[in-house]
Design an enzyme around this catalytic site. Structure first.
Site, PDB file in Angstrom:
ATOM      1  N   CYS A   1      -9.239 -11.271 187.091  1.00 15.44           N
ATOM      2  CA  CYS A   1      -9.063 -12.703 186.809  1.00 15.44           C
ATOM      3  C   CYS A   1      -8.229 -12.937 185.550  1.00 15.44           C
ATOM      4  CB  CYS A   1     -10.431 -13.378 186.668  1.00 15.44           C
ATOM      5  SG  CYS A   1     -11.451 -13.314 188.161  1.00 15.44           S
TER       6      CYS A   1
ATOM      7  N   CYS B   1      30.784 -31.886 167.795  1.00 14.54           N
ATOM      8  CA  CYS B   1      31.069 -30.702 166.988  1.00 14.54           C
ATOM      9  C   CYS B   1      32.498 -30.212 167.227  1.00 14.54           C
ATOM     10  CB  CYS B   1      30.071 -29.593 167.312  1.00 14.54           C
ATOM     11  SG  CYS B   1      30.352 -28.052 166.400  1.00 14.54           S
TER      12      CYS B   1
ATOM     13  N   CYS C   1      37.313 -16.658 179.671  1.00 23.00           N
ATOM     14  CA  CYS C   1      37.988 -16.614 178.373  1.00 23.00           C
ATOM     15  C   CYS C   1      36.993 -16.538 177.231  1.00 23.00           C
ATOM     16  CB  CYS C   1      38.852 -17.855 178.217  1.00 23.00           C
ATOM     17  SG  CYS C   1      39.779 -17.927 176.666  1.00 23.00           S
TER      18      CYS C   1
ATOM     19  N   CYS D   1     -34.822 -46.466 182.331  1.00 24.44           N
ATOM     20  CA  CYS D   1     -35.212 -47.868 182.244  1.00 24.44           C
ATOM     21  C   CYS D   1     -34.244 -48.628 181.338  1.00 24.44           C
ATOM     22  CB  CYS D   1     -36.632 -47.968 181.698  1.00 24.44           C
ATOM     23  SG  CYS D   1     -37.174 -49.653 181.334  1.00 24.44           S
TER      24      CYS D   1
ATOM     25  N   CYS E   1     -15.457 -25.394 197.848  1.00 22.21           N
ATOM     26  CA  CYS E   1     -14.201 -24.699 198.133  1.00 22.21           C
ATOM     27  C   CYS E   1     -13.065 -25.441 197.421  1.00 22.21           C
ATOM     28  CB  CYS E   1     -13.953 -24.653 199.640  1.00 22.21           C
ATOM     29  SG  CYS E   1     -12.334 -23.990 200.090  1.00 22.21           S
TER      30      CYS E   1
ATOM     31  N   CYS F   1      32.867 -25.950 171.331  1.00 23.09           N
ATOM     32  CA  CYS F   1      31.576 -26.625 171.374  1.00 23.09           C
ATOM     33  C   CYS F   1      31.755 -28.066 171.845  1.00 23.09           C
ATOM     34  CB  CYS F   1      30.922 -26.588 169.987  1.00 23.09           C
ATOM     35  SG  CYS F   1      29.214 -27.181 169.956  1.00 23.09           S
TER      36      CYS F   1
ATOM     37  N   HIS G   1      42.127 -15.588 165.340  1.00 20.54           N
ATOM     38  CA  HIS G   1      42.274 -14.572 166.373  1.00 20.54           C
ATOM     39  C   HIS G   1      43.686 -14.574 166.936  1.00 20.54           C
ATOM     40  CE1 HIS G   1      37.966 -14.515 166.016  1.00 20.54           C
ATOM     41  NE2 HIS G   1      37.881 -13.500 166.883  1.00 20.54           N
TER      42      HIS G   1
ATOM     43  N   HIS H   1      -7.398 -12.655 194.725  1.00 22.53           N
ATOM     44  CA  HIS H   1      -6.317 -11.913 194.059  1.00 22.53           C
ATOM     45  C   HIS H   1      -6.608 -10.428 193.880  1.00 22.53           C
ATOM     46  CE1 HIS H   1      -8.996 -12.177 190.622  1.00 22.53           C
ATOM     47  NE2 HIS H   1      -9.018 -13.507 190.753  1.00 22.53           N
TER      48      HIS H   1
END
Length: 588
Positions: free
Chosen positions: A268, A317, A308, A182, A226, A313, A332, A263
């Site tokens: 599950c 950088c 190589c 109501c 479903c 970078c 190196h 499954h």
């Protein structure tokens, strides 16, 4: 896992004995069914009926909209009759107790006054309005004749217009309108279907009826919609069943417990973990960790996409470093072993400087490769299943009718083809989820893992044989100009392959759902386990044709001079093998 021997052509089955699918084949060779069950399974009945004679009893009911309305009306009528109340009041009671007739009866007879108060079913009006007066609407405060005033069971007067606005707003807000009370804030009287029918517009009545219908399914613990997109069917599930697989009329199969795609044999919880893993960012991080290294200066991950070892970078950088040792590139040269090798890296690795980082990277790479292995095969079987569903639809809508005309046989006699495709679709689903099962199988349980991979390989081999027969060997008969004498032979072959494949996959599902508990701690498969897995032998014919079969206490025919049995896993290997083809245990 697959081999050329396992994946031999489906035509090989024609070389089997004529009685391969006859009644005298011992069923213990294929499964753990008893002899009586075998006689029932391989009888002289029609092939299509024979294939699915062992279909488990259905533990669910598919409900269309008309079925839902019928059940809903029956429940309302039953409660109204037993409690001697109106149908409107019975509907309000049932909605409050989630459409459980039993709960309504129990609560009503235990404490009728308490139930009325809680639900809002008042026996006497709170407010009495004299018939000779024009009552004032409690919302717009205008006076109206009694014919323009409507009241709930409480008696609070409101004009038709205000009732329409109040109810229309509540219905547009959603299903909460089913528990409408109501408008008076201090009143708890329920507003039922009779008030809706009196003051609501046609559109609002339709919405209210839609919410009411859906509440019958959504509030009931034993029914669900479903989950397939666009499907309007509901499912009522029988309690007490251990099998949660549900097949809707829309052809979608789902798990009642978690509403994900069906499954079995995976539980599950495993499905939830697998789905989360497929969408989680953790795999992205694994890929980054396995295939990149951080810049020594700015720490951004860098992927090596050229040969190589000189890495630069990205701006701003622009740090140049060696990919192997992450040292500055200017240091190196020939003294460090050349530009394509790094003595610093090799020596540091021997000293253990790079052990932790390399170990993490190697672990991430192995984890990524393992996940990729299982996911690719999971996705591949899903794709094959979708293709099989499309082929099944085309078979049902086009080819069956054409084949019936070509071979001069009624469509009812061609059900074995449809059943074969349905079995292929189901087996693809099961095989797909075995890869999720294998991914979460503990690495330390080597015996179970080896046995699982063997069973999975046999399942793949048998399914491929059935799929090829249904897909490729059927086409010549569809394109024939007239009836073919070989069609009956094809019917026997396809029906037999369908039954054998179905039988093996059912045993496979049961074995995996039990956690392969029949494999003992020493890695040997017990007689019960092997007997339930010997359906694999059926895919190779009698007498252990193919690479080998598992020893079964139910089939003494397998103990011949052409095989030797592994002491560790009981696998029957060909006599020429020097090591077990399952566990690599050396022959003594």
């Amino acid at each position: 896992m697959d081999s050329s021997d396992d994946m031999h052509d489906a035509n090989d089955i024609e070389s089997l004995d004529e009685d391969f699918y006859s009644d005298d084949v011992p069923m213990d060779y294929y499964s753990d069914y008893d002899d009586d069950a075998a006689d029932d399974y391989f009888d002289d009945a029609d092939d299509a009926d024979r294939i699915f004679s062992r279909r488990p009893e259905q533990n669910f009911t598919i409900l269309k909209e008309s079925d839902i309305r019928q059940r809903q009306d029956e429940d309302v009528n039953r409660v109204a009759s037993v409690l001697s109340i109106s149908k409107v009041s019975a509907s309000i009671l049932l909605r409050h107790y989630n459409w459980s007739v039993t709960k309504v009866h129990d609560a009503w007879f235990a404490d009728e006054d308490g139930v009325r108060k809680a639900v809002g079913l008042l026996e006497q009006p709170i407010v009495q309005c004299p018939n000779d007066e024009e009552p004032t609407c409690g919302i717009c405060f205008e006076n109206y004749p009694c014919s323009k005033i409507a009241m709930a069971s409480c008696g609070h007067p409101y004009c038709i217009s205000c009732w329409g606005g109040y109810i229309g707003t509540s219905i547009n807000d959603g299903p909460g309108c089913l528990t409408l009370r109501c408008p008076d804030p201090t009143c708890g009287a329920a507003v039922g279907q009779d008030m809706i029918d009196l003051v609501a517009s046609d559109e609002d009545k339709h919405k209210y009826g839609h919410y009411l219908l859906r509440s019958y399914i959504e509030d009931n613990k034993m029914s669900k919609w479903c989950p397939a997109p666009g499907c309007e069917y509901a499912v009522n599930f029988d309690a007490g069943s251990a099998n949660y697989d549900v097949s809707c009329l829309c052809s979608y199969c789902f798990c009642w417990n978690c509403t994900e795609e069906a499954h079995r044999p995976v539980d599950c919880g495993t499905v939830a973990k697998w789905i989360l893993k497929n969408s989680a960012e953790s795999e992205n991080m694994n890929w980054i960790l396995a295939n990149s290294k951080p810049c020594p200066k700015c720490k951004r991950p860098i992927e090596k996409n050229q040969g190589c070892m000189h890495m630069t970078c990205t701006p701003p950088c622009k740090y140049e470093f060696c990919w192997l040792c992450l040292g500055v590139w200017s240091d190196h040269g020939e003294r460090t072993g050349g530009f394509y090798a790094c003595n610093r890296y090799e020596s540091a690795k021997q000293e253990g400087v790079y052990d932790d980082s390399e170990k993490r990277r190697e672990m991430a790479k192995n984890s990524l490769e393992r996940y990729t292995h299982y996911y690719e095969r999971w996705a591949s079987n899903q794709s094959s299943r979708q293709k099989a569903l499309a082929d099944l639809h085309q078979m049902q809508t086009v080819h069956i009718e054409k084949l019936s005309d070509t071979q001069c046989q009624p469509e009812s006699q061609l059900k074995f083809i449809t059943e074969a495709w349905l079995q292929i679709v189901e087996c693809r689903r099961v095989l797909k989820w075995t890869y999720a099962y294998g991914y979460y199988l503990p690495e330390n349980e080597h015996a179970k893992k080896q046995f699982f991979e063997y069973l999975q390989g046999e399942a793949e081999s048998g399914l491929e044989r059935l799929h090829q027969c249904a897909e490729k060997e059927l086409h010549p008969f569809i394109n024939d100009d007239g009836p073919s004498r070989e069609f009956n032979d094809f019917r026997t072959k396809l029906a037999g392959l369908t039954s054998v494949t179905k039988n093996y996959f059912e045993n496979l599902v049961r074995a995996l759902e039990s956690g392969l508990t029949d494999v003992d701690a020493d890695g040997a498969a017990s007689s019960k386990a092997t007997s339930s897995k010997n359906a694999a032998g059926s895919s190779k014919g009698r007498g252990g044709r193919g690479k080998g079969t598992l020893r079964s206490s139910l089939s003494n025919r397998m103990t011949d001079d052409s095989h030797w049995f592994c002491e560790q896993c009981t696998y029957a290997n060909v006599k020429s093998a020097t090591a077990c083809q399952i566990c690599n245990h050396q022959r003594r």
